[in-house]
Design a protein around this motif. Sequence first.
Motif, short mmCIF file in Angstrom:
data_model
loop_
_atom_site.label_atom_id
_atom_site.label_comp_id
_atom_site.label_asym_id
_atom_site.label_seq_id
_atom_site.Cartn_x
_atom_site.Cartn_y
_atom_site.Cartn_z
N PRO A 143 0.80 -1.24 0.00
CA PRO A 143 0.00 0.00 0.00
C PRO A 143 0.82 1.28 0.00
O PRO A 143 0.31 2.33 -0.39
N TRP A 172 0.74 2.76 -3.39
CA TRP A 172 -0.54 3.06 -4.03
C TRP A 172 -0.70 4.54 -4.33
O TRP A 172 -1.24 4.92 -5.36
N THR A 222 -9.23 9.22 2.34
CA THR A 222 -7.93 8.57 2.17
C THR A 222 -7.52 7.83 3.43
O THR A 222 -6.96 6.73 3.37
N TRP A 239 -7.22 3.97 2.63
CA TRP A 239 -5.82 3.62 2.36
C TRP A 239 -5.08 3.12 3.59
O TRP A 239 -4.51 2.01 3.59
N SER A 292 -7.17 1.27 -4.67
CA SER A 292 -7.12 2.72 -4.44
C SER A 292 -8.26 3.46 -5.10
O SER A 292 -8.48 4.65 -4.81
#
Length: 653
Positions: free
Chosen positions: A487, A490, A560, A564, A580
């Motif tokens: 991640p 990303w 986010t 995320w 994402s």
Amino acid sequence: MTAPDADAPATGENPEIDSPSAPRQYPSRRDIHGHRTDTRGIPLVTGAIRAVTGAVPSVGRNGAQRAQTTTATGTSTGTATAEDGGTPTAGGSAAGAVGQAGPAPSGTDDPSEDGTTTPPDGPVVTEQTLLVRLLGERRLALGATWQARAWGWIGAVLVTLVAAATRLWELGRPGTLVFDETYYVKDAYTLGTEGAERQWPDDPNPAFEAGDVDTYLDQAAYVVHPPVGKWMIWLGMEAGGGPTDPFAWRLASAVVGILAVLLLARIARRLFSSTVMGLAAGFLLAIDGQAIVHSRTALLDQFLMFWVLVAFGCLLLDREQARRRLAGRVAAISSAGGPVAGWPPAWLGVRWWRLAAGVSLGLACGVKWSGLWFVAVFGLLTVLWDMTARHRAGLRGGAAKSLLLDAPYAFVQIVPVALITYVASWWRWFASVSSPTPAYDRTWAADNPGQTASWVPDWWASFWHYHQQVFGFHTGLDSEHAYAAHPLGWIVQWRPTSFFWERSAAGENGCPPDGGACAVAVTALGNPLLWFLAAIAIVVTIVLGIWLRDWRAIAVLSGTVAGWLPWFLYTERTIFAFYSIVFTPWVILTLLYPMVVALERTGRRAGRGGTVAVIAGVLLAITAVSVAFYPFWSAMQVPYDYWREIIRFQNWI
């Protein structure tokens, strides 16, 4: 007292952020932070705390008195902080129009020596004064005329048409199931026709793609995602002509992607109090690669993004509605001679928009379980908004008391509502018990008597057992995959996911015979320039949010954070960068936020033209990159050399 219309200006004279009618004046940092010399005057120290609590910069008593001084023309000069959704403004404003009736529009929020909040001065705290303090001059001035409101909608429709063009054109290309469509399209078909997912024979795709869609077996299939996204894919297939048409497989994804652009344009307009920046947000989502690819493939993550975006928009509307109601209640108490700074009004009416957000979040969880993180983050966000509203209304101890009054109500409207919605989305799974072939694990409790307590209903025991199995699958998934991506990368699209790739020699599969080889690709790669700049903007937004004590910084970062950051807890399992898409709208909002602040701070001063030029240049550069990459988001056949020229990095292949 009835609150004014959402699009009505405070005085009838205020323009939008995009076209201010008069030069703005700005107070000095000394005026903003007060005349004290202790740590309260250090922005990055006090800002970190106040960015969370929503408090505004302290204004010294002398400064507050100056802000409320009535001029000879009957107007007053007031300051509006970024908490109001705008920059400090001066005479001729909504604040000036109501300044005689109450405190400065920005809210003095000046802590007295004993740590309590000084009650608002003035004989009566008017509703309009409170609206300016709670919503800001820019928001109250947004859409001041019918022409402004019309252009807001016309612009939103135009960027939505851009989204429709990029998503619907040749939507049925390629004509084969790509990447995880092999699961979700066939599962959606059997879910819609049989009421539950069914197993398929070995290698069923060639027959399915050729139009023989009924080769599935009379056996329940074990699936690891809830049904909402698959129901939406099935509805798209029904509306698009049936499961034999690749266009129909992806129609629901395309429609949802188009609607998401319209939603983001309207959400950003309200969030930034700017029609132009709202349209910029919608346009960037319309041309971003992740958004385009997911709109052109039948995967679940697109639907998850849509429902959490709907929830965010509902909470933004709820924030405004609640603050309008609070302004009316507090003004009524004040006009009746009651103690405004006392116990805050406990009931602001039914919060229908927040209830709608709870339903939307339940549907998001009904697509994928990762929607649970949005339930948590958005739930905290709406409580913070309520706390800061009572504080800004001048209610003593409003933040602490809000935890007793607002937090439980917010919890009830979001968490149980989302849970009920989620369980209800499994209605066909529950009903399949009467089917000759029930859904997977539907009869587990009946087939395994004594495994659960006698008082637990069989349907719930089976449902719970199924979810335990799915949880074990998700947490234990660690199979190798060529496109697995950490991640951390990303946010700059370091390792995108290839959904489809095909190379054809000259003269084959439509490749011109008089040229070289051709390539067809579908790569879930966000616009590289947009995402790289957004990664920088995240840091800038955090700094600006602390420095300006701006609630919008937390809002643009919230998606986010929810979409995320939780994946850093699961780096040991197989995860992909195409996840994402879920927080892509907030990546765009974060990219635009520093631009909005720059526009607000320059106003019509000398630096305004340069600021506009830089913003326009960035948007044009992002657009140019999207044009270059669009063939690899839409499965266009291009010369192989062009593909090699654009897809330059080895980690993109």
